[in-house]
Design an enzyme around this catalytic site. Structure first.
Site, mmCIF file in Angstrom:
data_model
loop_
_atom_site.group_PDB
_atom_site.id
_atom_site.type_symbol
_atom_site.label_atom_id
_atom_site.label_comp_id
_atom_site.label_asym_id
_atom_site.label_seq_id
_atom_site.Cartn_x
_atom_site.Cartn_y
_atom_site.Cartn_z
ATOM 1 C CB SER A 151 45.901 35.434 38.869
ATOM 2 O OG SER A 151 46.312 36.224 38.344
ATOM 3 C CG HIS A 180 43.561 32.620 36.665
ATOM 4 N ND1 HIS A 180 42.806 32.303 35.664
ATOM 5 C CD2 HIS A 180 44.076 33.732 36.171
ATOM 6 C CE1 HIS A 180 41.420 32.621 35.986
ATOM 7 N NE2 HIS A 180 42.436 34.093 35.623
ATOM 8 C CG ASP A 183 44.211 36.997 34.859
ATOM 9 O OD1 ASP A 183 45.248 37.209 36.071
ATOM 10 O OD2 ASP A 183 43.507 36.489 34.375
ATOM 11 C CG MET A 212 44.795 41.353 30.397
ATOM 12 S SD MET A 212 44.966 42.442 32.073
ATOM 13 C CE MET A 212 44.363 41.537 33.190
ATOM 14 C CG HIS A 217 40.771 34.575 32.385
ATOM 15 N ND1 HIS A 217 40.262 35.729 33.559
ATOM 16 C CD2 HIS A 217 39.704 35.221 31.850
ATOM 17 C CE1 HIS A 217 39.456 36.780 33.556
ATOM 18 N NE2 HIS A 217 38.865 36.294 32.135
ATOM 19 C CG MET A 256 40.276 39.185 30.496
ATOM 20 S SD MET A 256 41.146 39.577 31.864
ATOM 21 C CE MET A 256 42.321 38.243 31.860
ATOM 22 C CG MET A 299 35.413 38.477 34.915
ATOM 23 S SD MET A 299 36.483 38.132 35.659
ATOM 24 C CE MET A 299 37.363 39.287 36.457
ATOM 25 N N GLY A 345 45.083 43.477 38.766
ATOM 26 C CA GLY A 345 44.507 43.450 39.805
ATOM 27 C C GLY A 345 44.870 43.669 41.101
ATOM 28 C CG ASP A 388 39.612 36.079 38.208
ATOM 29 O OD1 ASP A 388 40.132 36.581 36.530
ATOM 30 O OD2 ASP A 388 40.824 36.793 38.994
ATOM 31 N N GLY A 389 39.100 38.344 41.198
ATOM 32 C CA GLY A 389 39.142 39.473 41.189
ATOM 33 C C GLY A 389 38.887 39.804 42.907
ATOM 34 N N GLY A 390 39.601 40.789 43.246
ATOM 35 C CA GLY A 390 39.463 41.033 44.566
ATOM 36 C C GLY A 390 39.393 39.975 46.020
ATOM 37 N N GLY A 401 45.430 36.320 43.041
ATOM 38 C CA GLY A 401 46.945 37.325 42.661
ATOM 39 C C GLY A 401 47.478 38.060 43.581
HETATM 40 C C1 DX5 Z 1 41.577 40.775 36.107
HETATM 41 C C2 DX5 Z 1 42.589 39.131 36.616
HETATM 42 C C3 DX5 Z 1 41.855 38.676 37.449
HETATM 43 C C4 DX5 Z 1 43.240 39.230 38.415
HETATM 44 C C5 DX5 Z 1 42.915 38.874 40.092
HETATM 45 O O1 DX5 Z 1 41.165 41.326 35.518
HETATM 46 O O2 DX5 Z 1 41.307 38.091 35.219
HETATM 47 O O3 DX5 Z 1 42.764 37.409 36.969
HETATM 48 O O4 DX5 Z 1 44.752 38.542 38.204
HETATM 49 O O5 DX5 Z 1 44.160 39.229 40.752
HETATM 50 P P1 DX5 Z 1 43.489 39.693 42.188
HETATM 51 O O6 DX5 Z 1 43.000 38.807 42.958
HETATM 52 O O7 DX5 Z 1 44.615 40.836 42.551
HETATM 53 O O8 DX5 Z 1 42.690 40.914 42.022
HETATM 54 ZN ZN ZN Z 2 41.664 36.374 35.552
#
Ligand code: DX5
Ligand code: ZN
Length: 216
Positions: free
Chosen positions: A8, A33, A35, A37, A66, A68, A137, A144, A175-177, A197
């Site tokens: 990401s 990826h 993001d 937003m 992606h 959002m 998610m 991130g 996706d996430g963490g 990310g």
């Molecule tokens: C959060 C995003 C993720 C984020 C992941 O809303 O959709 O793609 O960038 O980042 P990490 O891997 O740092 O959690």
């Molecule tokens: Zn994402």
């Protein structure tokens, strides 16, 4: 089962974004990826069409976008005309999901549906055969560097079961963490694509980190 990693760029150095993407081009990442937003659907503003357009030009990896944003239907044609490969919208943001999925696929782009951590999997049941990707998610979207939500394993198992029972060909993405403490277990639960990310772009050697995640 094929394993993919989709780095990401939200965690990349934006002052040097083209080189960061080039670095991923020379890695074993499967996708890239992006993001998007809007500050409404999620409490943060990241980037939009000009950055996705640039990434699409520079990236040799399939572009995994992606979004959002609220009312994603309004922007499907614009994003899909940027040479991207995958467009994922949120079930919670879309009033006419069946129509939106068809609209994405009309462009020859793969359609993904994302679920926030609180959203039950059942909301997918009437469109599961239409979608190419289900994005679960594992953090509340918007930032991130957040902590992975453990209930994700249970949710992935429910999505996997729904896909198998429906005969859908959809891939599962999380996706996430994501890091080395959960990557292997997620692949073992049936996940096909891991988005990461911070773990990748904040490591000393992103290419090696991607390989470690793939081998986890
Ligand atoms: C959060 C995003 C993720 C984020 C992941 O809303 O959709 O793609 O960038 O980042 P990490 O891997 O740092 O959690
Ligand atoms: Zn994402």
């Amino acid at each position: 089962m094929t394993r993919y990693v989709s780095p990401s760029i939200l965690a990349a150095n934006f002052g040097n974004l083209e080189n960061e993407i080039e670095l991923i081009n020379h890695s074993n990442a499967g996708w890239l990826h992006c993001d998007v937003m809007d500050g409404v659907f999620v409490p943060n503003i990241s980037f939009g069409i000009p950055v996705v357009e640039m990434a699409s030009r520079v990236s040799s990896k399939p572009l995994d976008v992606h979004i959002m944003i609220i009312e994603p239907e309004k922007y499907i044609d614009r994003f899909c005309s940027l040479g991207i490969d995958i467009l994922t919208i949120h079930l919670e943001a879309c009033r006419h999901l069946n129509r939106a999925i068809a609209q994405i696929k009309e462009h020859g782009v793969k359609a993904g549906i994302s679920l926030n951590p609180h959203t039950p999997v059942e909301g997918l049941s009437e469109v599961i055969s239409e979608v190419d990707i289900v994005l679960v998610m594992s953090v509340n979207p918007g930032f991130g560097g957040q902590k992975f939500i453990e209930n994700t394993y249970h949710k992935v198992a429910s999505v996997k079961k729904m896909i198998e029972q429906s005969g859908s060909k959809a891939l599962i993405q999380v996706d996430g963490g994501i890091d080395m403490s959960n990557a292997g277990k997620l692949y073992d639960h049936g996940v096909d694509i891991l988005v990461a990310g911070t773990t990748i772009f904040h490591s000393n050697n992103p290419g090696n980190t991607i390989d470690e995640l793939l081998k986890a």
